[in-house]
Design a protein around this motif. Structure first.
Motif, short mmCIF file in Angstrom:
data_model
loop_
_atom_site.label_atom_id
_atom_site.label_comp_id
_atom_site.label_asym_id
_atom_site.label_seq_id
_atom_site.Cartn_x
_atom_site.Cartn_y
_atom_site.Cartn_z
N TYR A 1 8.82 44.33 52.77
CA TYR A 1 9.70 43.27 52.27
C TYR A 1 9.30 42.86 50.85
CZ TYR A 1 12.31 42.65 56.58
OH TYR A 1 13.16 42.84 57.65
N ASN A 2 8.01 42.83 50.58
CA ASN A 2 7.56 42.56 49.21
C ASN A 2 7.99 43.68 48.26
OD1 ASN A 2 6.30 40.05 49.51
ND2 ASN A 2 4.38 40.96 50.20
N LEU A 3 7.89 44.90 48.75
CA LEU A 3 8.29 46.06 47.95
C LEU A 3 9.78 45.99 47.61
CD1 LEU A 3 7.52 48.86 46.77
CD2 LEU A 3 8.12 49.84 48.99
N ALA A 4 10.59 45.63 48.61
CA ALA A 4 12.04 45.56 48.39
C ALA A 4 12.41 44.39 47.49
CB ALA A 4 12.76 45.44 49.73
N ASN A 5 11.98 43.19 47.86
CA ASN A 5 12.44 41.97 47.20
C ASN A 5 11.76 41.69 45.86
OD1 ASN A 5 14.32 41.07 49.26
ND2 ASN A 5 12.54 40.69 50.54
N LYS A 6 10.48 41.99 45.76
CA LYS A 6 9.75 41.70 44.53
C LYS A 6 9.53 42.95 43.68
CE LYS A 6 7.29 37.81 46.63
NZ LYS A 6 5.97 37.25 47.03
N GLY A 7 9.34 44.08 44.35
CA GLY A 7 9.07 45.32 43.62
C GLY A 7 10.34 45.93 43.02
N PHE A 8 11.29 46.25 43.90
CA PHE A 8 12.54 46.85 43.46
C PHE A 8 13.62 45.81 43.12
CE2 PHE A 8 10.77 50.66 45.45
CZ PHE A 8 11.19 51.65 44.56
N ASN A 9 13.41 44.59 43.60
CA ASN A 9 14.42 43.54 43.41
C ASN A 9 15.72 43.88 44.13
OD1 ASN A 9 14.78 40.96 42.44
ND2 ASN A 9 15.58 41.60 40.46
N LEU A 10 15.58 44.53 45.28
CA LEU A 10 16.71 44.85 46.15
C LEU A 10 16.54 44.05 47.44
CD1 LEU A 10 16.93 48.73 45.65
CD2 LEU A 10 18.58 47.03 44.86
N TYR A 11 17.47 43.20 47.75
CA TYR A 11 17.31 42.25 48.85
C TYR A 11 17.19 42.92 50.22
CZ TYR A 11 18.09 38.65 52.29
OH TYR A 11 17.95 37.83 53.37
N ALA A 12 16.23 42.42 51.00
CA ALA A 12 16.08 42.81 52.41
C ALA A 12 15.50 41.62 53.16
CB ALA A 12 15.16 44.01 52.54
N GLY A 13 16.03 41.32 54.35
CA GLY A 13 15.52 40.20 55.12
C GLY A 13 15.97 40.24 56.56
N GLU A 14 15.28 39.46 57.39
CA GLU A 14 15.66 39.32 58.79
C GLU A 14 16.69 38.20 58.92
OE1 GLU A 14 12.43 40.16 61.91
OE2 GLU A 14 11.32 39.26 60.24
N ASN A 15 17.67 38.39 59.77
CA ASN A 15 18.69 37.38 60.01
C ASN A 15 19.25 37.58 61.41
OD1 ASN A 15 20.85 35.64 60.11
ND2 ASN A 15 21.71 36.24 58.12
N ASN A 16 18.90 36.68 62.31
CA ASN A 16 19.34 36.82 63.70
C ASN A 16 20.85 36.78 63.86
OD1 ASN A 16 16.70 37.03 64.64
ND2 ASN A 16 16.48 34.81 64.87
N LYS A 17 21.52 36.17 62.88
CA LYS A 17 22.97 36.06 62.96
C LYS A 17 23.68 37.29 62.39
CE LYS A 17 22.92 31.01 62.71
NZ LYS A 17 23.38 29.81 61.95
N ALA A 18 22.94 38.14 61.69
CA ALA A 18 23.53 39.35 61.10
C ALA A 18 23.58 40.47 62.15
CB ALA A 18 22.72 39.81 59.90
N GLY B 1 20.44 42.28 63.28
CA GLY B 1 19.27 41.42 63.09
C GLY B 1 18.66 41.46 61.71
N PHE B 2 19.22 42.26 60.83
CA PHE B 2 18.69 42.38 59.47
C PHE B 2 19.85 42.42 58.48
CE2 PHE B 2 15.71 44.36 62.34
CZ PHE B 2 14.46 43.92 61.90
N GLU B 3 19.56 42.06 57.23
CA GLU B 3 20.54 42.23 56.17
C GLU B 3 19.83 42.76 54.92
OE1 GLU B 3 22.39 38.46 55.74
OE2 GLU B 3 20.56 37.41 55.16
N HIS B 4 20.57 43.54 54.14
CA HIS B 4 19.94 44.18 52.98
C HIS B 4 21.00 44.66 52.01
CE1 HIS B 4 20.98 48.29 54.42
NE2 HIS B 4 20.92 47.70 55.61
#
Length: 208
Positions: free
Chosen positions: A137-154, A157-160
């Motif tokens: 998640y650090n690699l995606a969001n801070k390294g590449f600046n490409l959003y990735a996260g957990e979301n139980n409503k998605a 269970g994930f969105e990216h």
């Protein structure tokens, strides 16, 4: 007659020599693609249970996506777009692909191996990567600046992000400019126009 033959042969050699030099010079030139910055350093485990890092991709032009194998929404389309890139550059040892899971707790090396086989992955430089969730998640969001996260409503269970990152042989993220002259940063992996654009730009980087 002999002198004329020698002159003719010499002329052909000269023209061929000039063409060869020009070809080598053009290949060494940088393209018009914008340099965004260095790719973040990473080390993960691929579908063959082998450690793969950003250094393994040095000397190769490659495309990065973030996905997960059970994704019911955009991932199948992204994977299909990556398959198109595999087909376009299959057999080229200077090209590669990296598919990084954002659900590493489920997507073990064995699961990713099965997923790759089902997709029809055959390029030896296409690695499906897994590892520690916080690290990814650090690699995606801070390294590449490409959003990735957990979301139980998605769904799933994930969105990216559905975007692809393009990296050159020196490990730098590159992109084209839009019609207003602004860097697009990343390529749309969900649209045919985005896939065609990244194909064109991969060719440019392979020739650098």
């Amino acid at each position: 007659m002999k002198n004329k033959s020698y002159i003719g042969i010499s002329f052909i050699i000269l023209i061929f020599g000039i063409w060869t030099v020009n070809e080598l010079i053009s290949r060494g030139k940088k393209s018009d693609l914008v340099e965004i910055g260095p790719v973040p350093a990473f080390e993960l485990t691929d579908q063959n249970d082998k450690k793969i890092s950003d250094k393994d991709y040095l000397g190769k032009v490659y495309v990065v996506e973030f996905f997960f194998s059970t994704c019911p929404t955009i991932c199948p389309k992204m994977n299909q777009s990556m398959l198109q890139l595999q087909e376009a550059f299959y057999g080229n040892p200077n090209f590669g692909l990296a598919s990084i899971t954002i659900d590493p707790e489920h997507d073990t090396a064995a699961v990713l191996k099965e997923h790759a086989d089902l997709l029809g992955v055959k390029h030896y430089n296409w690695h499906f990567l897994t590892g520690d969730k916080e690290y990814i998640y650090n690699l995606a969001n801070k390294g590449f600046n490409l959003y990735a996260g957990e979301n139980n409503k998605a769904a799933g269970g994930f969105e990216h992000s559905g975007l692809f990152a393009l990296v050159d042989k020196e490990g730098k993220i590159r992109c084209r400019k839009d019609t207003q002259g602004n860097p697009i940063l990343y390529y749309d992996g969900l649209e045919a126009s985005g896939v065609e654009a990244i194909k064109e730009d991969i060719k440019k980087l392979l020739e650098e």
